[in-house]
Enzyme design. Structure first.
Site, PDB file in Angstrom:
ATOM      1  N   SER A 135      48.762  -6.573  27.061  1.00 22.84           N
ATOM      2  CA  SER A 135      47.635  -7.402  27.495  1.00 22.84           C
ATOM      3  C   SER A 135      47.195  -6.931  28.875  1.00 22.84           C
ATOM      4  O   SER A 135      48.012  -6.414  29.654  1.00 22.84           O
ATOM      5  CB  SER A 135      48.053  -8.871  27.592  1.00 22.84           C
ATOM      6  OG  SER A 135      47.068  -9.629  28.284  1.00 22.84           O
ATOM      7  N   TYR A 148      53.862 -15.188  31.410  1.00 20.74           N
ATOM      8  CA  TYR A 148      53.161 -14.499  30.321  1.00 20.74           C
ATOM      9  C   TYR A 148      52.809 -13.068  30.736  1.00 20.74           C
ATOM     10  O   TYR A 148      53.114 -12.096  30.033  1.00 20.74           O
ATOM     11  CB  TYR A 148      51.888 -15.257  29.906  1.00 20.74           C
ATOM     12  CG  TYR A 148      51.109 -14.484  28.874  1.00 20.74           C
ATOM     13  CD1 TYR A 148      51.641 -14.251  27.602  1.00 20.74           C
ATOM     14  CD2 TYR A 148      49.863 -13.924  29.168  1.00 20.74           C
ATOM     15  CE1 TYR A 148      50.948 -13.499  26.661  1.00 20.74           C
ATOM     16  CE2 TYR A 148      49.159 -13.176  28.224  1.00 20.74           C
ATOM     17  CZ  TYR A 148      49.721 -12.966  26.979  1.00 20.74           C
ATOM     18  OH  TYR A 148      49.050 -12.213  26.047  1.00 20.74           O
TER      19      TYR A 148
HETATM   20  P1  NDP Z   1      47.362 -15.910  17.615  1.00 31.05           P
HETATM   21  O1  NDP Z   1      47.906 -17.165  18.193  1.00 31.05           O
HETATM   22  O2  NDP Z   1      46.121 -15.985  16.812  1.00 31.05           O
HETATM   23  O3  NDP Z   1      48.499 -15.180  16.760  1.00 31.05           O
HETATM   24  C1  NDP Z   1      49.816 -15.100  17.240  1.00 31.05           C
HETATM   25  C2  NDP Z   1      50.742 -14.647  16.126  1.00 31.05           C
HETATM   26  O4  NDP Z   1      52.082 -14.566  16.673  1.00 31.05           O
HETATM   27  C3  NDP Z   1      50.778 -15.618  14.963  1.00 31.05           C
HETATM   28  O5  NDP Z   1      50.760 -14.901  13.748  1.00 31.05           O
HETATM   29  C4  NDP Z   1      52.123 -16.308  15.129  1.00 31.05           C
HETATM   30  O6  NDP Z   1      52.677 -16.626  13.864  1.00 31.05           O
HETATM   31  C5  NDP Z   1      52.966 -15.222  15.778  1.00 31.05           C
HETATM   32  N1  NDP Z   1      54.116 -15.801  16.454  1.00 31.05           N
HETATM   33  C6  NDP Z   1      54.142 -16.515  17.603  1.00 31.05           C
HETATM   34  N2  NDP Z   1      55.385 -16.977  17.829  1.00 31.05           N
HETATM   35  C7  NDP Z   1      56.161 -16.530  16.802  1.00 31.05           C
HETATM   36  C8  NDP Z   1      57.541 -16.685  16.448  1.00 31.05           C
HETATM   37  N3  NDP Z   1      58.380 -17.387  17.215  1.00 31.05           N
HETATM   38  N4  NDP Z   1      57.985 -16.105  15.316  1.00 31.05           N
HETATM   39  C9  NDP Z   1      57.148 -15.394  14.540  1.00 31.05           C
HETATM   40  N5  NDP Z   1      55.850 -15.198  14.815  1.00 31.05           N
HETATM   41  C10 NDP Z   1      55.366 -15.781  15.931  1.00 31.05           C
HETATM   42  O7  NDP Z   1      47.141 -14.945  18.872  1.00 31.05           O
HETATM   43  P2  NDP Z   1      46.625 -13.413  19.003  1.00 31.05           P
HETATM   44  O8  NDP Z   1      46.353 -12.824  17.681  1.00 31.05           O
HETATM   45  O9  NDP Z   1      45.588 -13.398  20.019  1.00 31.05           O
HETATM   46  O10 NDP Z   1      47.925 -12.774  19.644  1.00 31.05           O
HETATM   47  C11 NDP Z   1      48.578 -11.635  19.126  1.00 31.05           C
HETATM   48  C12 NDP Z   1      49.156 -10.859  20.303  1.00 31.05           C
HETATM   49  O11 NDP Z   1      48.096 -10.407  21.129  1.00 31.05           O
HETATM   50  C13 NDP Z   1      50.090 -11.668  21.197  1.00 31.05           C
HETATM   51  O12 NDP Z   1      51.184 -10.848  21.562  1.00 31.05           O
HETATM   52  C14 NDP Z   1      49.219 -11.958  22.422  1.00 31.05           C
HETATM   53  O13 NDP Z   1      49.986 -12.139  23.579  1.00 31.05           O
HETATM   54  C15 NDP Z   1      48.390 -10.706  22.472  1.00 31.05           C
HETATM   55  N6  NDP Z   1      47.126 -10.762  23.199  1.00 31.05           N
HETATM   56  C16 NDP Z   1      46.168 -11.706  22.917  1.00 31.05           C
HETATM   57  C17 NDP Z   1      44.981 -11.702  23.599  1.00 31.05           C
HETATM   58  C18 NDP Z   1      43.939 -12.741  23.396  1.00 31.05           C
HETATM   59  O14 NDP Z   1      43.138 -12.975  24.320  1.00 31.05           O
HETATM   60  N7  NDP Z   1      43.875 -13.372  22.219  1.00 31.05           N
HETATM   61  C19 NDP Z   1      44.676 -10.671  24.603  1.00 31.05           C
HETATM   62  C20 NDP Z   1      45.747  -9.743  24.829  1.00 31.05           C
HETATM   63  C21 NDP Z   1      46.908  -9.786  24.131  1.00 31.05           C
HETATM   64  P3  NDP Z   1      53.319 -18.049  13.463  1.00 31.05           P
HETATM   65  O15 NDP Z   1      52.773 -19.079  14.406  1.00 31.05           O
HETATM   66  O16 NDP Z   1      52.919 -18.247  12.035  1.00 31.05           O
HETATM   67  O17 NDP Z   1      54.775 -17.824  13.607  1.00 31.05           O
HETATM   68  C1  8X3 Z   2      45.567 -12.510  26.818  1.00 30.83           C
HETATM   69  C2  8X3 Z   2      44.539 -12.078  27.802  1.00 30.83           C
HETATM   70  O1  8X3 Z   2      43.559 -12.575  30.092  1.00 30.83           O
HETATM   71  O2  8X3 Z   2      44.051 -14.465  28.620  1.00 30.83           O
HETATM   72  O3  8X3 Z   2      46.672 -11.698  26.908  1.00 30.83           O
HETATM   73  O4  8X3 Z   2      45.832 -13.269  29.695  1.00 30.83           O
HETATM   74  S1  8X3 Z   2      44.515 -13.146  29.107  1.00 30.83           S
END
Ligand code: NDP
Ligand code: 8X3
Length: 251
Positions: A135, A148
């Site tokens: 991220s 985070y």
């Molecule tokens: P979502 O919340 O839409 O998806 C997150 C996914 O992670 C879900 O499928 C969830 O599955 C899974 N997850 C979380 N905790 C667990 C657990 N304990 N066990 C198994 N699976 C888990 O978020 P994003 O798609 O945005 O996030 C995906 C990645 O991208 C993350 O690592 C996030 O930090 C990163 N990211 C996101 C950004 C954003 O702005 N959206 C920007 C930069 C990075 P379930 O709940 O079914 O277990």
């Molecule tokens: C998610 C992007 O800027 O919300 O990783 O932290 S930010």
């Protein structure tokens, strides 16, 4: 046919990555805690192409059992996408809940290295690839990013260090560092507050899950002599702001 495993495939980036690769001709192992979401994905894309593995990624025993149970056609892994992760809260460090900090570390760091350690042998055997989802929060500090952002800094450095250790194996390692992206991320971060999530993304034309899936597809399908080390992606609407200075009132 190539095979990838995507952690966190029940929503957001992970679900979109599974869809992009399966429609592109790959086979996928989709993981996450919500079986109904995994079932819907597999039913839509085809059970012959999507194997579902439902487990909490923080539970190492459940992870091992689920991976041991992967059926033969899916065992020859070519790509691991370490995507499962979350942010919890936006409070300053001094007001944070320690349990939330630990949950982020357990999920974004400990679980990620555990599944990577488990799958490295097959990835080396197959000269495969790893794409980790970092991220911009791991690169640039911001108020409320505390643990985070630190977990994502770990993901970035782990990715670069993995490259060094895998030198000569042919295994490629990349980290994608997205900025503002509309998924369930903000809903989770704010304890289910849909209005807060909507407000953050309103008018910003954020990155979409499909955008991240396309970046992952591009990285994975480059000629095998090329490695993308880091890919930082922001929406045009987002840019970097300056440093902050606190001044004491004049005596
Ligand atoms: P979502 O919340 O839409 O998806 C997150 C996914 O992670 C879900 O499928 C969830 O599955 C899974 N997850 C979380 N905790 C667990 C657990 N304990 N066990 C198994 N699976 C888990 O978020 P994003 O798609 O945005 O996030 C995906 C990645 O991208 C993350 O690592 C996030 O930090 C990163 N990211 C996101 C950004 C954003 O702005 N959206 C920007 C930069 C990075 P379930 O709940 O079914 O277990
Ligand atoms: C998610 C992007 O800027 O919300 O990783 O932290 S930010």
């Amino acid at each position: 046919m190539k095979t990838l495993l995507v952690t966190g495939a029940t929503a957001g980036f992970g679900a979109a990555i599974v869809e992009r690769f399966v429609t592109g001709g790959w086979r996928a192992i989709a993981t996450g805690r919500r079986q109904d979401r995994l079932d819907a994905l597999a039913d839509r894309l085809g059970r012959d192409r999507v194997h579902t593995a439902c487990f909490d990624i923080r539970d190492a025993d459940a992870m091992a059992a689920a991976l041991d149970a992967v059926p033969a056609p899916f065992r020859d892994l070519d790509l691991l996408v370490n995507n499962a992760g979350l942010a919890l809260g936006t409070a300053p460090a001094q007001a944070c809940d320690l349990a939330q900090w630990r949950q982020m570390i357990d999920t974004n760091v400990t679980a990620l290295v555990t599944i990577t350690h488990r799958l490295l042998p097959v990835l080396i055997e197959r000269r495969g690839a790893i794409v980790n989802i970092g991220s911009i929060a791991g690169v640039y500090p911001y108020a409320g990013g505390n643990v985070y952002g630190a977990t994502k800094a770990f993901v970035e450095q782990f990715s670069l260090n993995l490259r060094s250790d895998l030198h000569g194996t042919g295994v490629r390692v990349s980290v994608i560092e997205p900025g503002l992206a509309e998924t369930e991320f903000t809903l989770v971060r704010n304890g289910g507050d849909q209005a807060a999530s909507n407000a953050l993304y309103a008018g910003a034309q954020p990155i979409t899950a499909a955008d991240v899936a396309e970046s992952t597809w591009w990285i994975a399908n480059l000629p095998p002599h090329l490695n993308i080390n880091r890919l930082e992606v922001m929406p045009v609407s987002q840019s970097l702001a300056g440093l902050q200075i606190h001044r004491e009132p004049a005596a």
